[in-house]
Design a protein around this motif. Sequence first.
Motif, PDB file in Angstrom:
ATOM      1  N   ILE A  11      -5.098  -1.741  -3.861  1.00  0.00           N
ATOM      2  CA  ILE A  11      -6.428  -1.303  -4.297  1.00  0.00           C
ATOM      3  C   ILE A  11      -7.093  -0.419  -3.243  1.00  0.00           C
ATOM      4  O   ILE A  11      -7.681   0.620  -3.572  1.00  0.00           O
ATOM      5  CB  ILE A  11      -7.304  -2.526  -4.626  1.00  0.00           C
ATOM      6  CG1 ILE A  11      -6.776  -3.220  -5.886  1.00  0.00           C
ATOM      7  CG2 ILE A  11      -8.764  -2.116  -4.826  1.00  0.00           C
ATOM      8  CD1 ILE A  11      -7.499  -4.495  -6.256  1.00  0.00           C
ATOM      9  N   ILE A  12      -6.983  -0.803  -1.975  1.00  0.00           N
ATOM     10  CA  ILE A  12      -7.561   0.026  -0.904  1.00  0.00           C
ATOM     11  C   ILE A  12      -6.902   1.391  -0.875  1.00  0.00           C
ATOM     12  O   ILE A  12      -7.576   2.428  -0.831  1.00  0.00           O
ATOM     13  CB  ILE A  12      -7.418  -0.672   0.464  1.00  0.00           C
ATOM     14  CG1 ILE A  12      -8.332  -1.899   0.543  1.00  0.00           C
ATOM     15  CG2 ILE A  12      -7.753   0.298   1.601  1.00  0.00           C
ATOM     16  CD1 ILE A  12      -8.153  -2.715   1.799  1.00  0.00           C
ATOM     17  N   GLY A  46       0.823  -1.205   0.000  1.00  0.00           N
ATOM     18  CA  GLY A  46       0.000   0.000   0.000  1.00  0.00           C
ATOM     19  C   GLY A  46       0.854   1.251   0.000  1.00  0.00           C
ATOM     20  O   GLY A  46       0.576   2.231  -0.704  1.00  0.00           O
ATOM     21  N   ILE A  47       1.941   1.221   0.793  1.00  0.00           N
ATOM     22  CA  ILE A  47       2.830   2.384   0.872  1.00  0.00           C
ATOM     23  C   ILE A  47       3.765   2.455  -0.325  1.00  0.00           C
ATOM     24  O   ILE A  47       3.867   3.490  -0.991  1.00  0.00           O
ATOM     25  CB  ILE A  47       3.641   2.346   2.189  1.00  0.00           C
ATOM     26  CG1 ILE A  47       2.700   2.557   3.386  1.00  0.00           C
ATOM     27  CG2 ILE A  47       4.735   3.420   2.182  1.00  0.00           C
ATOM     28  CD1 ILE A  47       3.370   2.429   4.732  1.00  0.00           C
ATOM     29  N   ALA A  70      -5.203   7.903   2.973  1.00  0.00           N
ATOM     30  CA  ALA A  70      -4.844   6.569   2.485  1.00  0.00           C
ATOM     31  C   ALA A  70      -3.711   5.973   3.314  1.00  0.00           C
ATOM     32  O   ALA A  70      -3.731   4.781   3.660  1.00  0.00           O
ATOM     33  CB  ALA A  70      -4.441   6.650   1.013  1.00  0.00           C
ATOM     34  N   PHE A  71      -2.712   6.789   3.649  1.00  0.00           N
ATOM     35  CA  PHE A  71      -1.576   6.281   4.424  1.00  0.00           C
ATOM     36  C   PHE A  71      -1.911   6.133   5.906  1.00  0.00           C
ATOM     37  O   PHE A  71      -1.369   5.256   6.573  1.00  0.00           O
ATOM     38  CB  PHE A  71      -0.363   7.191   4.227  1.00  0.00           C
ATOM     39  CG  PHE A  71       0.388   6.926   2.940  1.00  0.00           C
ATOM     40  CD1 PHE A  71      -0.173   6.158   1.928  1.00  0.00           C
ATOM     41  CD2 PHE A  71       1.644   7.450   2.732  1.00  0.00           C
ATOM     42  CE1 PHE A  71       0.506   5.909   0.746  1.00  0.00           C
ATOM     43  CE2 PHE A  71       2.349   7.210   1.564  1.00  0.00           C
ATOM     44  CZ  PHE A  71       1.773   6.433   0.555  1.00  0.00           C
ATOM     45  N   GLY A  98      -5.180   2.940  -3.258  1.00  0.00           N
ATOM     46  CA  GLY A  98      -5.481   3.702  -4.472  1.00  0.00           C
ATOM     47  C   GLY A  98      -6.887   4.259  -4.479  1.00  0.00           C
ATOM     48  O   GLY A  98      -7.116   5.404  -4.894  1.00  0.00           O
ATOM     49  N   THR A  99      -7.850   3.478  -3.999  1.00  0.00           N
ATOM     50  CA  THR A  99      -9.243   3.936  -3.969  1.00  0.00           C
ATOM     51  C   THR A  99      -9.423   5.083  -2.990  1.00  0.00           C
ATOM     52  O   THR A  99     -10.078   6.098  -3.297  1.00  0.00           O
ATOM     53  CB  THR A  99     -10.176   2.764  -3.598  1.00  0.00           C
ATOM     54  OG1 THR A  99     -10.002   1.707  -4.552  1.00  0.00           O
ATOM     55  CG2 THR A  99     -11.630   3.209  -3.603  1.00  0.00           C
ATOM     56  N   VAL A 100      -8.835   4.954  -1.797  1.00  0.00           N
ATOM     57  CA  VAL A 100      -8.930   6.034  -0.800  1.00  0.00           C
ATOM     58  C   VAL A 100      -8.201   7.272  -1.308  1.00  0.00           C
ATOM     59  O   VAL A 100      -8.659   8.408  -1.123  1.00  0.00           O
ATOM     60  CB  VAL A 100      -8.356   5.570   0.559  1.00  0.00           C
ATOM     61  CG1 VAL A 100      -8.331   6.723   1.555  1.00  0.00           C
ATOM     62  CG2 VAL A 100      -9.181   4.415   1.118  1.00  0.00           C
ATOM     63  N   PHE A 101      -7.059   7.071  -1.965  1.00  0.00           N
ATOM     64  CA  PHE A 101      -6.296   8.178  -2.544  1.00  0.00           C
ATOM     65  C   PHE A 101      -7.150   8.923  -3.571  1.00  0.00           C
ATOM     66  O   PHE A 101      -7.154  10.161  -3.618  1.00  0.00           O
ATOM     67  CB  PHE A 101      -5.036   7.619  -3.214  1.00  0.00           C
ATOM     68  CG  PHE A 101      -3.897   8.596  -3.333  1.00  0.00           C
ATOM     69  CD1 PHE A 101      -4.072   9.842  -3.902  1.00  0.00           C
ATOM     70  CD2 PHE A 101      -2.631   8.251  -2.893  1.00  0.00           C
ATOM     71  CE1 PHE A 101      -3.019  10.739  -4.027  1.00  0.00           C
ATOM     72  CE2 PHE A 101      -1.559   9.125  -3.012  1.00  0.00           C
ATOM     73  CZ  PHE A 101      -1.753  10.372  -3.581  1.00  0.00           C
ATOM     74  N   GLU A 102      -7.892   8.175  -4.381  1.00  0.00           N
ATOM     75  CA  GLU A 102      -8.719   8.772  -5.436  1.00  0.00           C
ATOM     76  C   GLU A 102      -9.879   9.581  -4.871  1.00  0.00           C
ATOM     77  O   GLU A 102     -10.146  10.700  -5.317  1.00  0.00           O
ATOM     78  CB  GLU A 102      -9.255   7.661  -6.342  1.00  0.00           C
ATOM     79  CG  GLU A 102     -10.220   8.122  -7.434  1.00  0.00           C
ATOM     80  CD  GLU A 102      -9.510   8.704  -8.641  1.00  0.00           C
ATOM     81  OE1 GLU A 102     -10.173   9.420  -9.398  1.00  0.00           O
ATOM     82  OE2 GLU A 102      -8.303   8.450  -8.832  1.00  0.00           O
ATOM     83  N   PHE A 103     -10.577   9.032  -3.868  1.00  0.00           N
ATOM     84  CA  PHE A 103     -11.810   9.656  -3.406  1.00  0.00           C
ATOM     85  C   PHE A 103     -11.645  10.516  -2.152  1.00  0.00           C
ATOM     86  O   PHE A 103     -12.544  11.290  -1.816  1.00  0.00           O
ATOM     87  CB  PHE A 103     -12.876   8.587  -3.155  1.00  0.00           C
ATOM     88  CG  PHE A 103     -13.321   7.896  -4.414  1.00  0.00           C
ATOM     89  CD1 PHE A 103     -14.174   8.542  -5.309  1.00  0.00           C
ATOM     90  CD2 PHE A 103     -12.870   6.631  -4.741  1.00  0.00           C
ATOM     91  CE1 PHE A 103     -14.575   7.925  -6.483  1.00  0.00           C
ATOM     92  CE2 PHE A 103     -13.270   6.001  -5.911  1.00  0.00           C
ATOM     93  CZ  PHE A 103     -14.120   6.647  -6.785  1.00  0.00           C
TER      94      PHE A 103
END
Length: 409
Positions: free
Chosen positions: A368-369, A231-232, A382-383, A371-376
């Motif tokens: 995926i988690i 994720g990172i 996200a981090f 990237g999705t949080v980063f997007e929305f």
Amino acid sequence: MSRLVTLVAISACYFIFAILLNSVGTVILQSINSFGISKVQASTLEGFKDLPIAIVSFLVAAYIPRIGYKIALLTGLLAVTAASLAAPVFGNFIVIKLLFACIGASFALVKVSVYSIIGQISDSEKSHSSTLNTVEGIFMVGSLIGYWLFSYFIDTNNLQSLAWLNVYYVLAALLIFTSVLVAFSPIKAPVSSEKNVNFADAFISMLKMSYQPLVLIFIISIFLYVLIEQGISTWLPTFNREILQLPVDISVQMTSIFAASLAAGRLLAGQILKHVNWYRFLQVCIIGMAALIIGILPLTQSIEARDISSLSDLPLAAYLLPLIGLLMAPIYPVLNSIMLSSLETEKHAPMTGLIVVFSALGGTTGSIITGTVFEFFDGQTAFYLSLIPMLGVFIALRGFRTATARVSQ
């Protein structure tokens, strides 16, 4: 001498696959720029890499000893060589997805083989742990070099340029060289008892292993760990670009600090663990990781774009955040080594299959988690979410220590 040559060959395999696998963050950033796709679409690239790892490991890990480790290594290396040569020729996101699918499937063969070979050339638990940490450290050195290699091919004046795909010609040459090393290395054939096991029995045996309490706690631990790491690492280049407002090439280059931290952390851990208890050491590492996330992310708020003419122009967070790799580094190889050392050598291949499967699933889930949080939402949120699986690993470690103590009695 034969042990050294074998170690060099498997380390070379790990080195080149480190470049390929850990380039996914850079390729995600460049795919967003070059192909005009969203972050959510780009995050699927991690799935194309990790799901084939999981599927191939699940299906063939227990069978690899029967076909031979050298054949498995060469199959993976040559398949990725062909895919790497195709990537710059066709130059679109579909081909990039297929490339990473090939990399993932091939790495499953490579990792199961490498871990099994380490079991063959190690004569004690300490020797196994030392060799595994060394090979994993070399893996991170490859990752570090990969960031700089890819950044060299990025055209900062034209973000839509596909010139960065030319890096795969260089990687194809390295893959061919590694194939030659493996072909002429004295890698031992699996023991005869492994060859006599048919595919169905070997596959069922691997599945049965996952029902053991020790193995179950172990795979939960590595799933959560890889979820954090991927994720990172996958989204750090994009974080550097969009949150820290760094130029694209410098965003990729600064991510190399994370890889360098992982490499240094794993090599140092091999020495530290000679003197301290592994459980207490990993507890400190996880607490330190959480402290860094909580302490550094507030520094990344409201950073404005600036001209970067020297390293002193970079925000402090660009240097501090990747240092989480120092504390993160020892967890994965230490858990793997303790787990594998508790098993007979002939069980290393199926156990490694389980390791690869759940590592791959954790990596895909984490990417995926994030990237999705980063997007929305945003990169900081996200981090921050990585604190949840950190707590999960911290709790799972206690169960893992208890379970290993029971096995050793």
